[in-house]
Design an enzyme around this catalytic site. Structure first.
Site, PDB file in Angstrom:
ATOM      1  N   CYS A 187       0.686  -1.187  -0.106  1.00  0.00           N
ATOM      2  CA  CYS A 187      -0.316  -0.496   0.147  1.00  0.00           C
ATOM      3  C   CYS A 187       1.252   1.512  -0.203  1.00  0.00           C
ATOM      4  CB  CYS A 187      -1.133   0.336   1.449  1.00  0.00           C
ATOM      5  SG  CYS A 187      -1.701  -1.793   1.530  1.00  0.00           S
TER       6      CYS A 187
ATOM      7  N   LEU B  54      -3.378  -1.950  -2.006  1.00  0.00           N
ATOM      8  CA  LEU B  54      -3.248  -2.560  -3.287  1.00  0.00           C
ATOM      9  C   LEU B  54      -3.572  -3.956  -1.853  1.00  0.00           C
ATOM     10  CD1 LEU B  54      -2.232  -4.006  -5.034  1.00  0.00           C
ATOM     11  CD2 LEU B  54      -0.058  -4.285  -4.998  1.00  0.00           C
ATOM     12  N   ALA B  55      -4.826  -4.421  -2.724  1.00  0.00           N
ATOM     13  CA  ALA B  55      -4.941  -5.595  -1.765  1.00  0.00           C
ATOM     14  C   ALA B  55      -4.453  -7.031  -2.526  1.00  0.00           C
ATOM     15  CB  ALA B  55      -6.516  -5.657  -1.928  1.00  0.00           C
TER      16      ALA B  55
ATOM     17  N   GLU C  47       4.097  -6.881   3.690  1.00  0.00           N
ATOM     18  CA  GLU C  47       3.593  -8.040   4.214  1.00  0.00           C
ATOM     19  C   GLU C  47       4.250  -8.613   5.313  1.00  0.00           C
ATOM     20  OE1 GLU C  47       0.992  -9.811   2.721  1.00  0.00           O
ATOM     21  OE2 GLU C  47       1.252  -7.744   0.305  1.00  0.00           O
TER      22      GLU C  47
ATOM     23  N   SER D  83      11.328 -11.213  -6.706  1.00  0.00           N
ATOM     24  CA  SER D  83      12.775 -10.559  -7.731  1.00  0.00           C
ATOM     25  C   SER D  83      13.287 -11.173  -7.132  1.00  0.00           C
ATOM     26  CB  SER D  83      12.559  -9.796  -7.997  1.00  0.00           C
ATOM     27  OG  SER D  83      13.442  -8.858  -7.424  1.00  0.00           O
TER      28      SER D  83
END
Length: 609
Positions: free
Chosen positions: A2, A51-52, A79, A377
């Site tokens: 987010c 951003l879900a 996260e 990444s």
């Protein structure tokens, strides 16, 4: 993932400033395209763009939890990969949950442990908690600095945001850049805590900052330490594999489509292979993406950091692990589009001057986002395992940052106007920055010789270079609403490998020996044996001619940004033969164009006194 922002004021009534809070929040819309929210009280205002990724119906922010003594509110970005275990522990302690999100776990973790919740988390995160019970703001950033967090002290409080643009949207902040800000831009020093803009700072990785009526205080909750490594080679390789298996499993958790960014190098290939193995056990196929350029095979020129093309190795891996693969092919016209440059510079808030490598990364992420929301990444494996060429040659002994040793950027007069180069004295700034970083390196008692030096070199990469790369990765990905996770930045892996002796890190006479041995069973032999090759640049002659023309237009227009540049050398670069243009001339073109875009977007006030 987010975008967060906020405003704390101990003398104003912030309920009368909703318009400013909204403006700050909207600058983060690219980071959170799915939802927005604000939480405004007289003393504290919090803004959030979402951003879900986990618990799509739940997890709305700002998130508030009530207690008998008052409310606690939080805005959170990132996260927590161990949120399931933490939620179970908190439930055993009597906490009740209303969502399945990691956000609520972090918030209730604060109610249980206070500021010490930072040490409980495994993940990438930056968050702020306003505690009405004590009228204090607690700001926490992850150990490696994967997620950004900026703040700006005011006369009666503080502004904060995921990016400088959120802070600069507040009328209390000024878009001024002083001498040290310019030194950060042009020296590639990436000083911890420095944020370029006057009055603004970056919360350092692994740090907690607390603001209350007594002022602001900051302390580290985690940092690299030097300890004795007692594992054998076989045990070390096995433990690294075990860690990687666990890390990838945790970072594959999401309620949205996931993928892997695949370059065909050892790092991204090992990560993709591990993801393919784990997803395959559940009947899923890993999706992978790579960047490529038309005519790259014909135009490619081997360089120190990029000796081989990616595509043959990418395709060897995708065939080996059976990934659902896509090559994102970017031509010179797309890369040289001024709108793309503006988007890339706007995403970073800075004129970094990497040109096509920034533009292509932005376009790659934009294309990936059309099919996936989360990407893994291989970023930072070179810093962790010792992958760069200068880890293994005389540059590691240089009295400067090894990645700058012997490079043209040390001759700053090539890019800057002569007057500005003299005033900034970037050579001294770099020397002082390097000396400070080396002095901070944790050492074991009696450590000496090559082992001591390589611990210092590894520390420089893990605390300086990796910060620049992680910031670039975060800004470019979040500019298009893509969450990029970096498994090699798991602090358990970083700390373990940091304390592995250099002789063990290079036991086969190669770079990244431990990682190669830990994952060779998963990879095609060509990739196992491939040397380090960095993120590719474009060799499309159409790109070079386009940026030459754009630079010539800047010179004709007398753009204000060129006051910082060496105009004559820029003019020479703009008319150089595209087939023989030097790396330095191309860098001058990129820097000038980035500076012009930055001036147009941010209108910075340059203050040299």
């Amino acid at each position: 993932m987010c975008g967060i922002t906020g405003w704390i004021s101990y003398r104003r009534d912030l309920t009368a400033h909703q318009e400013s809070v909204d403006a700050m929040t909207e600058t983060m819309s690219c980071r959170g395209p799915d939802a927005r929210g604000t939480w405004v009280t007289p003393r504290a205002a919090l803004g959030h763009r979402r951003l879900a990724v986990i618990d799509l119906p739940g997890g709305a922010q700002p998130m508030e939890a009530g207690t008998d003594d008052g409310a606690v509110a939080m805005v959170y970005s990132g996260e927590a990969y161990n949120y399931v275990e933490l939620r179970e522990e908190l439930r055993r302690r009597g906490h009740r949950f209303t969502t399945d999100s990691d956000t609520e776990v972090v918030l209730r973790g604060y109610l249980q442990w206070g500021e010490e919740v930072a040490g409980k988390l495994n993940g990438m995160y930056a968050f702020a908690i306003w505690d009405t019970r004590t009228e204090k703001l607690v700001m926490i950033r992850d150990r490696m600095g994967i997620k950004p967090f900026y703040f700006y002290e005011t006369d009666d409080g503080l502004l904060f945001g995921s990016e400088p643009k959120a802070i600069l949207a507040n009328p209390l902040a000024t878009a001024e850049v002083g001498p040290d800000g310019l030194r950060e831009i042009f020296s590639f020093a990436k000083t911890p805590g420095a944020a370029v803009w006057e009055g603004m700072r970056e919360l350092r990785p692994g740090h907690v900052a607390v603001l209350d009526r007594n002022g602001l205080r900051e302390h580290a909750y985690w940092q690299l330490t030097a300890t004795e490594h007692t594992d054998s080679r076989q045990e070390t390789v096995a433990h690294v594999r075990e860690l990687l298996e666990d890390i990838i499993a945790r970072q594959l958790v999401a309620d949205v489509p996931r993928c892997s960014l695949l370059s065909g190098g050892l790092d991204s290939s090992a990560m993709t292979a591990l993801a393919a193995k784990q997803l395959g056990e559940h009947g899923e196929t890993v999706r992978s993406f790579a960047v490529d350029f038309p005519g790259q095979a014909e135009n490619f020129r081997a360089e120190d950091i990029s000796p081989t093309q990616d595509t043959p190795f990418v395709h060897a891996v995708k065939d080996h692990v059976h990934s659902d693969h896509s090559d994102i092919v970017l031509d010179g016209a797309a890369l040289s589009d001024p709108a793309v440059r503006r988007a890339a510079v706007g995403a970073r808030d800075l004129p970094v001057g990497l040109g096509d490598r920034d533009n292509s990364l932005y376009l790659l992420f934009k294309a990936v986002r059309e099919q996936s929301t989360v990407a893994l990444s291989g970023e930072s494996a070179d810093e962790v395992f010792g992958g760069y060429p200068w880890f293994h040659d005389a540059r590691r002994e240089a009295e400067t940052f090894p990645w700058l040793a012997g490079l043209a950027p040390l001759d700053f007069r090539g890019t800057l106007s002569a007057d500005l180069a003299d005033r900034l004295d970037l050579g001294t700034y770099l020397h002082d920055s390097y000396s400070s970083a080396v002095a901070d390196t944790p050492l074991k008692d009696g450590e000496s010789g090559l082992e001591k030096r390589m611990r210092q070199v590894c520390y420089l990469h893990l605390t300086r270079m990796v910060q620049a790369l992680l910031d670039r990765k975060d800004r470019m990905s979040m500019a298009v609403g893509l969450e990029v996770r970096v498994p090699f930045c798991d602090h358990r892996l970083v700390q373990y490998v940091f304390n592995t002796p250099w002789s063990l890190k290079t036991f086969d006479g190669r770079e990244k020996s431990i990682l190669r041995e830990a994952t060779r069973d998963l990879l095609p032999e060509s990739v196992v044996q491939r040397k380090k090759s960095g993120y590719p640049g474009s060799f499309d002659p159409n790109y070079v001619s386009a940026i030459q023309s754009q630079a010539a237009d800047l010179l004709s227009a007398g753009h204000a940004a060129l006051d910082l540049c060496h105009r004559e050398r820029l003019r020479e670069a703009s008319v150089a033969d595209g087939a023989t243009i030097t790396t330095g001339q191309r860098a001058q073109l990129e820097r000038a164009l980035d500076l012009a875009a930055w001036f147009d977007l941010h209108k910075p006030v340059i203050k040299l006194n």
